[in-house]
Design a protein around this motif. Sequence first.
Motif, mmCIF file in Angstrom:
data_model
loop_
_atom_site.group_PDB
_atom_site.id
_atom_site.type_symbol
_atom_site.label_atom_id
_atom_site.label_comp_id
_atom_site.label_asym_id
_atom_site.label_seq_id
_atom_site.Cartn_x
_atom_site.Cartn_y
_atom_site.Cartn_z
ATOM 1 N N THR A 54 0.857 -1.178 0.000
ATOM 2 C CA THR A 54 0.000 0.000 0.000
ATOM 3 C C THR A 54 0.895 1.230 0.000
ATOM 4 O OG1 THR A 54 -1.742 -1.137 1.257
ATOM 5 C CG2 THR A 54 -1.776 1.275 1.262
ATOM 6 N N PRO A 55 0.863 2.048 -1.051
ATOM 7 C CA PRO A 55 1.734 3.224 -1.107
ATOM 8 C C PRO A 55 1.568 4.104 0.131
ATOM 9 C CG PRO A 55 0.665 2.874 -3.215
ATOM 10 C CD PRO A 55 0.010 1.927 -2.251
ATOM 11 N N GLU A 56 2.681 4.576 0.669
ATOM 12 C CA GLU A 56 2.665 5.446 1.830
ATOM 13 C C GLU A 56 3.363 6.755 1.499
ATOM 14 O OE1 GLU A 56 4.365 3.559 5.208
ATOM 15 O OE2 GLU A 56 2.903 1.918 5.254
ATOM 16 N N LEU A 57 2.927 7.827 2.136
ATOM 17 C CA LEU A 57 3.553 9.121 1.916
ATOM 18 C C LEU A 57 5.022 9.079 2.336
ATOM 19 C CD1 LEU A 57 0.737 11.501 3.159
ATOM 20 C CD2 LEU A 57 1.770 11.568 0.882
ATOM 21 N N SER A 58 5.868 9.639 1.518
ATOM 22 C CA SER A 58 7.281 9.779 1.864
ATOM 23 C C SER A 58 7.429 10.967 2.808
ATOM 24 C CB SER A 58 8.098 10.017 0.591
ATOM 25 O OG SER A 58 7.735 11.267 0.013
ATOM 26 N N PRO A 59 8.578 11.115 3.451
ATOM 27 C CA PRO A 59 8.795 12.314 4.293
ATOM 28 C C PRO A 59 8.536 13.612 3.536
ATOM 29 C CG PRO A 59 10.503 10.694 4.710
ATOM 30 C CD PRO A 59 9.709 10.171 3.545
ATOM 31 N N VAL A 60 8.992 13.654 2.271
ATOM 32 C CA VAL A 60 8.717 14.835 1.450
ATOM 33 C C VAL A 60 7.223 14.985 1.211
ATOM 34 C CG1 VAL A 60 9.016 15.860 -0.842
ATOM 35 C CG2 VAL A 60 10.969 14.825 0.318
ATOM 36 N N GLY A 61 6.555 13.860 0.975
ATOM 37 C CA GLY A 61 5.110 13.889 0.742
ATOM 38 C C GLY A 61 4.359 14.446 1.932
ATOM 39 N N ARG A 62 4.784 14.058 3.139
ATOM 40 C CA ARG A 62 4.109 14.566 4.339
ATOM 41 C C ARG A 62 4.308 16.071 4.480
ATOM 42 N NH1 ARG A 62 5.905 9.505 6.318
ATOM 43 N NH2 ARG A 62 7.813 10.399 7.202
ATOM 44 N N SER A 63 5.483 16.543 4.112
ATOM 45 C CA SER A 63 5.732 17.989 4.165
ATOM 46 C C SER A 63 4.861 18.734 3.157
ATOM 47 C CB SER A 63 7.213 18.270 3.880
ATOM 48 O OG SER A 63 8.040 17.702 4.883
ATOM 49 N N VAL A 64 4.700 18.136 1.981
ATOM 50 C CA VAL A 64 3.855 18.751 0.957
ATOM 51 C C VAL A 64 2.403 18.796 1.421
ATOM 52 C CG1 VAL A 64 2.942 18.507 -1.389
ATOM 53 C CG2 VAL A 64 5.386 18.163 -0.955
ATOM 54 N N VAL A 65 1.946 17.732 2.078
ATOM 55 C CA VAL A 65 0.571 17.701 2.585
ATOM 56 C C VAL A 65 0.329 18.854 3.552
ATOM 57 C CG1 VAL A 65 -1.045 16.428 4.063
ATOM 58 C CG2 VAL A 65 0.193 15.229 2.251
ATOM 59 N N ALA A 66 1.272 19.092 4.448
ATOM 60 C CA ALA A 66 1.124 20.179 5.422
ATOM 61 C C ALA A 66 0.944 21.527 4.732
ATOM 62 C CB ALA A 66 2.329 20.214 6.357
ATOM 63 N N ARG A 67 1.739 21.754 3.675
ATOM 64 C CA ARG A 67 1.613 23.002 2.928
ATOM 65 C C ARG A 67 0.331 23.019 2.095
ATOM 66 N NH1 ARG A 67 3.379 27.321 4.178
ATOM 67 N NH2 ARG A 67 3.487 28.027 2.003
ATOM 68 N N ALA A 68 -0.047 21.850 1.583
ATOM 69 C CA ALA A 68 -1.254 21.770 0.756
ATOM 70 C C ALA A 68 -2.503 22.124 1.566
ATOM 71 C CB ALA A 68 -1.389 20.365 0.167
ATOM 72 N N ARG A 69 -2.537 21.716 2.816
ATOM 73 C CA ARG A 69 -3.702 22.040 3.663
ATOM 74 C C ARG A 69 -3.884 23.561 3.749
ATOM 75 N NH1 ARG A 69 -5.505 17.465 6.191
ATOM 76 N NH2 ARG A 69 -3.970 15.848 6.697
ATOM 77 N N LYS A 70 -2.803 24.272 3.945
ATOM 78 C CA LYS A 70 -2.880 25.736 4.054
ATOM 79 C C LYS A 70 -3.308 26.358 2.725
ATOM 80 C CE LYS A 70 -2.091 29.681 6.213
ATOM 81 N NZ LYS A 70 -2.464 30.614 5.164
ATOM 82 N N ILE A 71 -2.767 25.845 1.626
ATOM 83 C CA ILE A 71 -3.113 26.382 0.306
ATOM 84 C C ILE A 71 -4.596 26.172 0.010
ATOM 85 C CG2 ILE A 71 -2.771 26.067 -2.184
ATOM 86 C CD1 ILE A 71 0.167 25.367 -1.518
ATOM 87 N N VAL A 72 -5.103 24.966 0.293
ATOM 88 C CA VAL A 72 -6.509 24.658 0.038
ATOM 89 C C VAL A 72 -7.413 25.503 0.918
ATOM 90 C CG1 VAL A 72 -8.282 22.868 0.248
ATOM 91 C CG2 VAL A 72 -6.096 22.327 -0.830
ATOM 92 N N GLN A 73 -7.031 25.667 2.179
ATOM 93 C CA GLN A 73 -7.842 26.479 3.089
ATOM 94 C C GLN A 73 -7.894 27.930 2.611
ATOM 95 O OE1 GLN A 73 -6.965 26.071 7.284
ATOM 96 N NE2 GLN A 73 -7.697 28.107 7.732
ATOM 97 N N ASP A 74 -6.749 28.473 2.202
ATOM 98 C CA ASP A 74 -6.732 29.844 1.696
ATOM 99 C C ASP A 74 -7.571 29.972 0.431
ATOM 100 O OD1 ASP A 74 -5.092 30.595 3.750
ATOM 101 O OD2 ASP A 74 -3.247 30.522 2.581
#
Length: 300
Positions: A54-74
């Motif tokens: 089952t594909p899992e988020l990489s460390p870089v992927g988790r960092s991107v998710v954190a930034r993506a949440r802020k972008i989507v909310q804005d």
Amino acid sequence: MSIRLLKTLIAVADHKTFGAAADAVFITHAAVSQQMRALEEDLGLVLFDRTRRTPELSPVGRSVVARARKIVQDYDNLVPSVLGDEGFQGELALGAVPTTLTGLTPMAMSVLRSKHEGLRLRIYPALTSALLNGIDRGHLDVALVSKPVMLPVGMRFLDIAQERLHLVTSVEIAETDAIQILKKHPFIRFNRDAVVGTLIETWLQNAGARVTETMELENLEAISSMVHANLGVSIVPAPCVVNPSALPLRWLPLGEDAPSRVLGLAFARENPKIRVIEEIHKAFLHAVDSAAPPQGQAQE
């Protein structure tokens, strides 16, 4: 790169698998996989570890998710933030646990309406589990609930008040020992399926209190009526905002180890109506702060 791809990425992070994320954003499993490949190509980054079954988020992927949440909310708040108070027009579906419908909820909604006349609220009463399910399915925008042991993935919770459990009896019962009262009188149980019901059962077991159960109800007013009629005693949360027409009852503390239920607002983490929800939260806090001391109740 599009907002749609970022929302799918966040869904994968919240729901752990491509299949579950597909259900959450209403696309196919294959479409999720394709979108994630496209996002990786756009960013030039490897977002997933695909060496696992089952594909899992990489460390870089988790960092991107954190930034993506802020972008989507804005992005979701772009129009409301530009419109100012005009963003508070339209309809919002609010769930509420039944115990708050005659005290806290109406007072808070009165405060909110005085500030935002254009906001229309539809209120749906239900137990916490049903309300959280309604949020997850998109039927509710936000809900006033008892805080569960574990909040569902992808949801936020804003505290409003703590309500300590008390033993309630009719005014004719003069005894003050809670354990003895529970032993001698029929017990009217708060619904076991409610978060409060679980708190009550845990306290009874820890205190070694044996009760003779006569009925099980989920409405605080119904329980109060039964207790007032001398049909039994009960354990319920002492409301942070008391119904002005509440029946006169005795409210006895259960001791320093008595649990409290935490009331608060639950909502989807990426809800585009976050500014409205924050105003609703302020209205509830104001209602709690300005609540008059209980009247017509003998509290000890």
